[in-house]
Design a protein around this motif. Structure first.
Motif, PDB file in Angstrom:
ATOM      1  N   ASP A  10      28.414  12.810  10.225  1.00 17.50           N
ATOM      2  CA  ASP A  10      28.740  11.600  11.003  1.00 17.50           C
ATOM      3  C   ASP A  10      30.191  11.178  10.789  1.00 17.50           C
ATOM      4  O   ASP A  10      30.880  10.773  11.734  1.00 17.50           O
ATOM      5  CB  ASP A  10      27.798  10.455  10.603  1.00 17.50           C
ATOM      6  CG  ASP A  10      26.369  10.696  11.054  1.00 17.50           C
ATOM      7  OD1 ASP A  10      26.183  11.493  11.994  1.00 17.50           O
ATOM      8  OD2 ASP A  10      25.448  10.100  10.460  1.00 17.50           O
ATOM      9  N   SER A  11      30.673  11.250   9.540  1.00 14.00           N
ATOM     10  CA  SER A  11      32.056  10.847   9.267  1.00 14.00           C
ATOM     11  C   SER A  11      33.050  11.788   9.941  1.00 14.00           C
ATOM     12  O   SER A  11      34.085  11.354  10.471  1.00 14.00           O
ATOM     13  CB  SER A  11      32.307  10.813   7.760  1.00 14.00           C
ATOM     14  OG  SER A  11      32.182  12.108   7.194  1.00 14.00           O
ATOM     15  N   GLN A  25      33.207  10.959  13.599  1.00 14.59           N
ATOM     16  CA  GLN A  25      34.006   9.762  13.839  1.00 14.59           C
ATOM     17  C   GLN A  25      35.489  10.090  13.816  1.00 14.59           C
ATOM     18  O   GLN A  25      36.262   9.580  14.638  1.00 14.59           O
ATOM     19  CB  GLN A  25      33.672   8.698  12.791  1.00 14.59           C
ATOM     20  CG  GLN A  25      32.283   8.092  12.948  1.00 14.59           C
ATOM     21  CD  GLN A  25      31.977   7.064  11.868  1.00 14.59           C
ATOM     22  OE1 GLN A  25      32.815   6.794  11.009  1.00 14.59           O
ATOM     23  NE2 GLN A  25      30.775   6.503  11.910  1.00 14.59           N
ATOM     24  N   ARG A  26      35.912  10.941  12.893  1.00 17.52           N
ATOM     25  CA  ARG A  26      37.315  11.346  12.852  1.00 17.52           C
ATOM     26  C   ARG A  26      37.690  12.134  14.101  1.00 17.52           C
ATOM     27  O   ARG A  26      38.786  12.003  14.631  1.00 17.52           O
ATOM     28  CB  ARG A  26      37.583  12.183  11.601  1.00 17.52           C
ATOM     29  CG  ARG A  26      37.402  11.428  10.301  1.00 17.52           C
ATOM     30  CD  ARG A  26      37.783  12.274   9.108  1.00 17.52           C
ATOM     31  NE  ARG A  26      39.196  12.649   9.124  1.00 17.52           N
ATOM     32  CZ  ARG A  26      39.771  13.367   8.164  1.00 17.52           C
ATOM     33  NH1 ARG A  26      39.045  13.786   7.123  1.00 17.52           N
ATOM     34  NH2 ARG A  26      41.050  13.667   8.227  1.00 17.52           N
ATOM     35  N   ASP A  33      28.697  12.356  21.565  1.00 17.49           N
ATOM     36  CA  ASP A  33      27.745  12.919  20.610  1.00 17.49           C
ATOM     37  C   ASP A  33      26.360  12.943  21.253  1.00 17.49           C
ATOM     38  O   ASP A  33      25.781  11.910  21.564  1.00 17.49           O
ATOM     39  CB  ASP A  33      27.728  12.076  19.337  1.00 17.49           C
ATOM     40  CG  ASP A  33      26.799  12.661  18.276  1.00 17.49           C
ATOM     41  OD1 ASP A  33      26.318  13.798  18.468  1.00 17.49           O
ATOM     42  OD2 ASP A  33      26.555  11.979  17.261  1.00 17.49           O
ATOM     43  N   SER A  71      36.269  11.798  17.065  1.00 17.42           N
ATOM     44  CA  SER A  71      36.290  10.877  18.212  1.00 17.42           C
ATOM     45  C   SER A  71      37.516   9.978  18.209  1.00 17.42           C
ATOM     46  O   SER A  71      37.865   9.399  19.241  1.00 17.42           O
ATOM     47  CB  SER A  71      35.017  10.022  18.208  1.00 17.42           C
ATOM     48  OG  SER A  71      34.934   9.234  17.036  1.00 17.42           O
ATOM     49  N   SER A  72      38.170   9.816  17.054  1.00 20.95           N
ATOM     50  CA  SER A  72      39.366   8.992  17.006  1.00 20.95           C
ATOM     51  C   SER A  72      40.557   9.656  17.696  1.00 20.95           C
ATOM     52  O   SER A  72      41.516   8.976  18.072  1.00 20.95           O
ATOM     53  CB  SER A  72      39.732   8.687  15.549  1.00 20.95           C
ATOM     54  OG  SER A  72      40.070   9.883  14.860  1.00 20.95           O
TER      55      SER A  72
END
Length: 386
Positions: free
Chosen positions: A85-86, A89-90, A99, A92-93
């Motif tokens: 998940d982390s 998130q990186r 997802d 998607s930044s």
């Protein structure tokens, strides 16, 4: 380019569009996109695989994450959900991503849950192929190729070669999850340049077999072993047109089938031993790549890979250099099998023809024999878990 549906000019329905520029950007755009993604993943802590350029892996203590890229489609898997998940998130930044959660439908391949693992199925794709061929209501058959029908060159060309090529190409993609189709599809693709009515009949037979096996897919289960073993077989002078042999192999990681092929050899073999030895060299090259990938990912068991061959002459040739004096006409690159055996990386063992799983990749088989080998290759129908 044809006029897009819904935007046809009623006054000129037969006119086509004149393109001012490429529809999908510059030719180097895919490479530029992959370089940008590649650089970002490296900056995020991923390591690029040297064995497969599309694969990236991330390690943190006991946590492992693997990321596989196909153009702009990405699949990520790992043993730590928080870490996955982390990393998402990186990702998607920097990139606009969506997802989709647990993979259920990826590149036309559906992931189905069964009682002892997962089943990779292309049912929707198979139904689409049958629809395009106009054979959605055809009568199913038990095998994709007849044992009594040989392919010979004829002068009666098929009147729609584009349709033949389109369907044969579609069936090639289907072999990703259906190794039982590999031999029949490989034979169809050998006549792309000038398909005849006879070849069209062979293609329709394959489609009738597909119709009867829509629920079938490749089963993957949890294996307690990471040992690599492979089966290699060849049909000596099987092609009646050029007398070239057909080779096939199946590579297993534990109990799971991970690689397979059916292809015609480049040169004519002078004996069955030579044909089998060439097939052994092909599977040795594939196993070398698989072992290299497993070592890079830290998943290799360390045990030598086992190659199974049903020809004693080829088995002796791989282990005993004395026999090389009888094969001076064989190309040098095929002899690297002996070097792998001498270094202890491979073990070449004899297997009876009855237990030769690669037999399904080299020739048409009777229905009972075909079904038996298909089951051993883990091609199973979908049976939902209770």
């Amino acid at each position: 380019m044809k006029q897009p549906p819904g935007y046809e000019d009623p006054a000129h329905p037969d006119h086509v569009c004149h393109l001012q520029r490429s529809l999908y950007g510059l030719k180097q755009a895919p490479r530029a996109w992959f370089k940008r993604l590649h650089d970002f993943l490296l900056s995020a802590g991923f390591s690029a695989s040297k064995t497969d350029v599309s694969l990236f892996h991330y390690s943190a203590h006991t946590s492992r994450v693997f990321l596989l890229v196909y153009v702009d489609d990405i699949i990520m898997i790992g043993n730590d959900a928080t870490l996955v998940d982390s990393l998402l998130q990186r990702l998607s930044s920097t990139f606009k991503i969506r997802d989709l959660g647990t993979p259920s439908f990826f590149l036309g391949i559906e992931t189905l849950t069964v009682s002892d693992g997962i089943l990779l199925s292309q049912r929707r794709y198979m139904e689409d192929i049958l629809h395009r061929a106009g054979m959605t209501d055809c009568k199913p058959l038990a095998t994709p190729a007849a044992i009594t029908q040989t392919v010979s060159p004829t002068t009666t060309l098929f009147d729609n070669p584009t349709q033949y090529r389109r369907l044969a190409g579609a069936l090639q993609y289907l072999t990703i999850t259906r190794p039982d189709l590999s031999y029949a599809v490989n034979r169809l693709c050998q006549f792309m340049h000038a398909p005849t009515k006879e070849h069209w009949g062979l293609l329709k037979r394959v489609l009738r077999y597909v119709k009867g096996t829509l629920d079938y897919g490749l089963r993957l289960t949890k294996s307690i072993s990471y040992d690599v073993h492979a089966y290699s077989d060849s049909d000596w002078a099987g092609c009646p047109n050029d007398r070239k042999s057909t080779s096939g192999y199946a590579v297993f990681l534990g109990t799971n089938l991970i690689s397979w092929v059916s292809r015609k050899q480049r040169t004519v073999a002078r004996s069955s031993t030579e044909a089998e030895y060439k097939g052994l060299a092909d599977v040795a090259a594939e196993v070398t790549w698989v072992v290299s990938l497993l070592r890079e990912l830290g998943l290799h068991s360390g045990a030598p890979a086992t190659l199974w061959c049903d020809n004693l002459g080829a088995t002796y040739l791989a282990a005993n250099p004395v026999f090389h004096a009888r094969t001076k006409h064989v190309e040098i690159d095929f002899h690297f099998v002996h070097d792998k055996v001498a270094s202890g990386e491979f073990l070449v063992n004899f297997v009876s023809t009855k237990d030769q799983l690669a037999d399904i990749f080299t020739k048409p088989l009777p229905a009972i024999r075909f079904a038996t080998l298909r089951d051993k290759l883990n091609v199973m129908p979908h049976t939902p878990c209770a």
